[in-house]
Design a protein around this motif. Structure first.
Motif, mmCIF file in Angstrom:
data_model
loop_
_atom_site.group_PDB
_atom_site.id
_atom_site.type_symbol
_atom_site.label_atom_id
_atom_site.label_comp_id
_atom_site.label_asym_id
_atom_site.label_seq_id
_atom_site.Cartn_x
_atom_site.Cartn_y
_atom_site.Cartn_z
ATOM 1 N N HIS A 41 -2.465 -29.691 -10.326
ATOM 2 C CA HIS A 41 -1.618 -30.907 -9.841
ATOM 3 C C HIS A 41 -0.760 -30.464 -8.585
ATOM 4 O O HIS A 41 0.404 -30.919 -8.465
ATOM 5 C CB HIS A 41 -0.671 -31.102 -10.942
ATOM 6 C CG HIS A 41 -1.262 -31.729 -12.101
ATOM 7 N ND1 HIS A 41 -1.794 -32.825 -12.168
ATOM 8 C CD2 HIS A 41 -1.651 -31.018 -13.417
ATOM 9 C CE1 HIS A 41 -2.180 -33.262 -13.478
ATOM 10 N NE2 HIS A 41 -2.101 -32.022 -14.127
ATOM 11 N N ALA A 42 -1.434 -29.655 -7.817
ATOM 12 C CA ALA A 42 -0.537 -28.990 -6.785
ATOM 13 C C ALA A 42 -0.535 -29.984 -5.787
ATOM 14 O O ALA A 42 -1.520 -30.829 -5.446
ATOM 15 C CB ALA A 42 -1.464 -27.539 -6.113
ATOM 16 N N GLU A 43 0.631 -30.116 -4.995
ATOM 17 C CA GLU A 43 1.075 -31.186 -3.957
ATOM 18 C C GLU A 43 0.142 -30.815 -2.806
ATOM 19 O O GLU A 43 0.014 -29.626 -2.574
ATOM 20 C CB GLU A 43 2.481 -31.087 -3.774
ATOM 21 C CG GLU A 43 2.935 -32.206 -2.847
ATOM 22 C CD GLU A 43 4.356 -32.127 -2.638
ATOM 23 O OE1 GLU A 43 4.998 -32.344 -1.552
ATOM 24 O OE2 GLU A 43 5.052 -32.090 -3.739
ATOM 25 N N LEU A 44 -0.384 -31.602 -2.348
ATOM 26 C CA LEU A 44 -1.091 -31.493 -0.993
ATOM 27 C C LEU A 44 -0.239 -31.084 0.380
ATOM 28 O O LEU A 44 0.816 -31.783 0.576
ATOM 29 C CB LEU A 44 -1.885 -32.835 -0.456
ATOM 30 C CG LEU A 44 -2.774 -32.772 0.610
ATOM 31 C CD1 LEU A 44 -4.182 -31.679 0.193
ATOM 32 C CD2 LEU A 44 -3.466 -34.071 1.200
ATOM 33 N N PRO A 45 -0.416 -29.715 0.633
ATOM 34 C CA PRO A 45 0.253 -29.241 1.907
ATOM 35 C C PRO A 45 0.364 -30.113 3.037
ATOM 36 O O PRO A 45 -0.646 -30.741 3.372
ATOM 37 C CB PRO A 45 -0.116 -27.799 2.092
ATOM 38 C CG PRO A 45 -1.405 -28.091 1.752
ATOM 39 C CD PRO A 45 -1.540 -29.309 0.669
ATOM 40 N N GLN A 46 1.322 -30.261 3.913
ATOM 41 C CA GLN A 46 1.499 -31.016 5.152
ATOM 42 C C GLN A 46 1.786 -30.074 6.338
ATOM 43 O O GLN A 46 2.243 -29.080 6.372
ATOM 44 C CB GLN A 46 2.490 -32.126 5.001
ATOM 45 C CG GLN A 46 2.628 -33.147 3.797
ATOM 46 C CD GLN A 46 1.340 -33.939 3.886
ATOM 47 O OE1 GLN A 46 1.038 -34.281 5.032
ATOM 48 N NE2 GLN A 46 0.432 -34.023 3.065
ATOM 49 N N THR A 47 1.042 -30.445 7.426
ATOM 50 C CA THR A 47 1.543 -29.970 8.407
ATOM 51 C C THR A 47 2.799 -29.952 9.209
ATOM 52 O O THR A 47 3.461 -30.831 8.643
ATOM 53 C CB THR A 47 0.591 -30.433 9.724
ATOM 54 O OG1 THR A 47 0.598 -31.766 9.948
ATOM 55 C CG2 THR A 47 -1.166 -30.154 9.335
ATOM 56 N N ILE A 48 3.330 -28.996 9.793
ATOM 57 C CA ILE A 48 4.608 -29.160 10.413
ATOM 58 C C ILE A 48 4.557 -29.345 11.941
ATOM 59 O O ILE A 48 3.797 -28.513 12.550
ATOM 60 C CB ILE A 48 5.378 -27.776 10.124
ATOM 61 C CG1 ILE A 48 5.644 -27.533 8.761
ATOM 62 C CG2 ILE A 48 6.579 -27.707 10.734
ATOM 63 C CD1 ILE A 48 6.091 -25.936 8.016
ATOM 64 N N GLU A 49 5.273 -30.182 12.392
ATOM 65 C CA GLU A 49 5.365 -30.778 13.591
ATOM 66 C C GLU A 49 6.655 -30.773 14.092
ATOM 67 O O GLU A 49 7.496 -31.453 13.729
ATOM 68 C CB GLU A 49 4.605 -32.248 13.946
ATOM 69 C CG GLU A 49 2.957 -32.133 13.282
ATOM 70 C CD GLU A 49 2.219 -31.237 13.927
ATOM 71 O OE1 GLU A 49 2.255 -30.948 15.261
ATOM 72 O OE2 GLU A 49 1.118 -30.994 13.267
ATOM 73 N N PHE A 50 6.757 -30.099 15.365
ATOM 74 C CA PHE A 50 8.109 -30.237 16.059
ATOM 75 C C PHE A 50 7.747 -29.333 17.498
ATOM 76 O O PHE A 50 6.867 -29.080 17.676
ATOM 77 C CB PHE A 50 9.159 -29.455 15.500
ATOM 78 C CG PHE A 50 8.971 -28.033 15.149
ATOM 79 C CD1 PHE A 50 9.336 -26.952 16.126
ATOM 80 C CD2 PHE A 50 8.582 -27.287 13.849
ATOM 81 C CE1 PHE A 50 8.959 -25.562 15.651
ATOM 82 C CE2 PHE A 50 8.192 -26.177 13.588
ATOM 83 C CZ PHE A 50 8.592 -25.038 14.577
ATOM 84 N N ALA A 51 8.772 -29.874 18.504
ATOM 85 C CA ALA A 51 8.458 -29.167 19.637
ATOM 86 C C ALA A 51 8.789 -27.740 19.705
ATOM 87 O O ALA A 51 9.794 -27.373 19.167
ATOM 88 C CB ALA A 51 9.597 -30.019 20.685
ATOM 89 N N ASP A 52 8.006 -27.050 20.223
ATOM 90 C CA ASP A 52 8.220 -25.587 20.420
ATOM 91 C C ASP A 52 7.611 -24.819 21.557
ATOM 92 O O ASP A 52 7.786 -23.842 21.751
ATOM 93 C CB ASP A 52 7.475 -24.819 19.080
ATOM 94 C CG ASP A 52 5.989 -25.231 19.181
ATOM 95 O OD1 ASP A 52 5.249 -25.737 20.221
ATOM 96 O OD2 ASP A 52 5.199 -24.570 18.218
ATOM 97 N N GLU A 53 7.150 -25.746 22.487
ATOM 98 C CA GLU A 53 7.074 -25.075 23.916
ATOM 99 C C GLU A 53 8.112 -25.061 25.045
ATOM 100 O O GLU A 53 8.706 -26.252 24.866
ATOM 101 C CB GLU A 53 5.663 -25.865 24.315
ATOM 102 C CG GLU A 53 4.365 -25.980 23.581
ATOM 103 C CD GLU A 53 3.184 -26.580 24.147
ATOM 104 O OE1 GLU A 53 3.118 -26.840 25.319
ATOM 105 O OE2 GLU A 53 2.275 -26.826 23.183
ATOM 106 N N LEU A 54 8.303 -24.014 25.703
ATOM 107 C CA LEU A 54 9.170 -23.843 26.640
ATOM 108 C C LEU A 54 8.343 -23.363 27.922
ATOM 109 O O LEU A 54 8.390 -22.085 28.055
ATOM 110 C CB LEU A 54 10.104 -22.814 26.202
ATOM 111 C CG LEU A 54 11.066 -23.054 25.020
ATOM 112 C CD1 LEU A 54 11.816 -21.918 24.527
ATOM 113 C CD2 LEU A 54 11.819 -24.271 25.239
ATOM 114 N N PRO A 55 7.833 -24.147 28.615
ATOM 115 C CA PRO A 55 6.910 -24.075 29.831
ATOM 116 C C PRO A 55 7.804 -22.946 30.983
ATOM 117 O O PRO A 55 6.943 -22.101 31.306
ATOM 118 C CB PRO A 55 6.794 -25.439 30.391
ATOM 119 C CG PRO A 55 6.985 -26.488 29.493
ATOM 120 C CD PRO A 55 8.040 -25.767 28.424
ATOM 121 N N LEU A 56 9.040 -23.157 31.050
ATOM 122 C CA LEU A 56 9.765 -22.232 32.011
ATOM 123 C C LEU A 56 9.691 -20.987 31.395
ATOM 124 O O LEU A 56 9.465 -19.811 32.468
ATOM 125 C CB LEU A 56 11.113 -22.771 32.069
ATOM 126 C CG LEU A 56 11.331 -24.013 32.988
ATOM 127 C CD1 LEU A 56 12.846 -24.429 33.352
ATOM 128 C CD2 LEU A 56 11.033 -23.793 34.296
#
Length: 151
Positions: A131-146
């Motif tokens: 009955h384990a819940e299906l895990p979800q990906t984590i999406e957020f802005a994390d790139e700092l090009p400078l």
């Protein structure tokens, strides 16, 4: 287990990034407005980590955007002129940001693997996932090009 480990590692890296950002904000090398912006975003990130906040992805994206705004090319040049304290704090933020990117990728790869295995017929038929819940990906802005170019 792999997903839980990756999530724990990601949480730790997010806390390190927020702490490094707070250190940079308090170092005195940034203008007061930028320092206040970074301190607010970093504090919010640390509070979200303590509470296991549900809107954490938005908070972490906000911290990334605050870093992008505060660390303009002019600000990076000013930090370089200020000497070792500013450069050391900036280096910690850059390193922590890279570790966050890696930890998020490892977590999302683990989640994708679990999702792929759980879609298999034999796993569904015999209810091997329980009955384990299906895990979800984590999406957020994390790139700092400078920071990636300067680091």
């Amino acid at each position: 287990g792999r997903v839980e480990g990756a999530l724990t590692a990601l949480d730790a890296q997010l806390v390190r990034r927020a702490e490094a950002t707070l250190e940079l904000a308090n170092s005195g090398v940034l203008d007061p407005a930028s320092a206040l912006l970074l301190a607010g975003a970093a504090s919010e990130s640390l509070e979200a980590a303590d509470e296991r906040h549900t809107g954490r992805e938005a908070i972490e994206s906000d911290l990334t955007h605050a870093l992008e705004l505060a660390l303009s090319p002019d600000a990076l040049a000013h930090i370089a002129q200020e000497g070792e304290i500013g450069e050391a704090a900036l280096a910690r933020v850059a390193a922590a940001s890279q570790r966050v990117q890696l930890a998020r990728r490892f977590h999302n790869d683990a989640v994708t693997d679990v999702q792929r295995v759980r879609r298999k017929r034999v796993v569904r038929w015999f209810r091997l996932a329980g009955h384990a819940e299906l895990p979800q990906t984590i999406e957020f802005a994390d790139e700092l090009p400078l920071l990636e170019r300067s680091g």
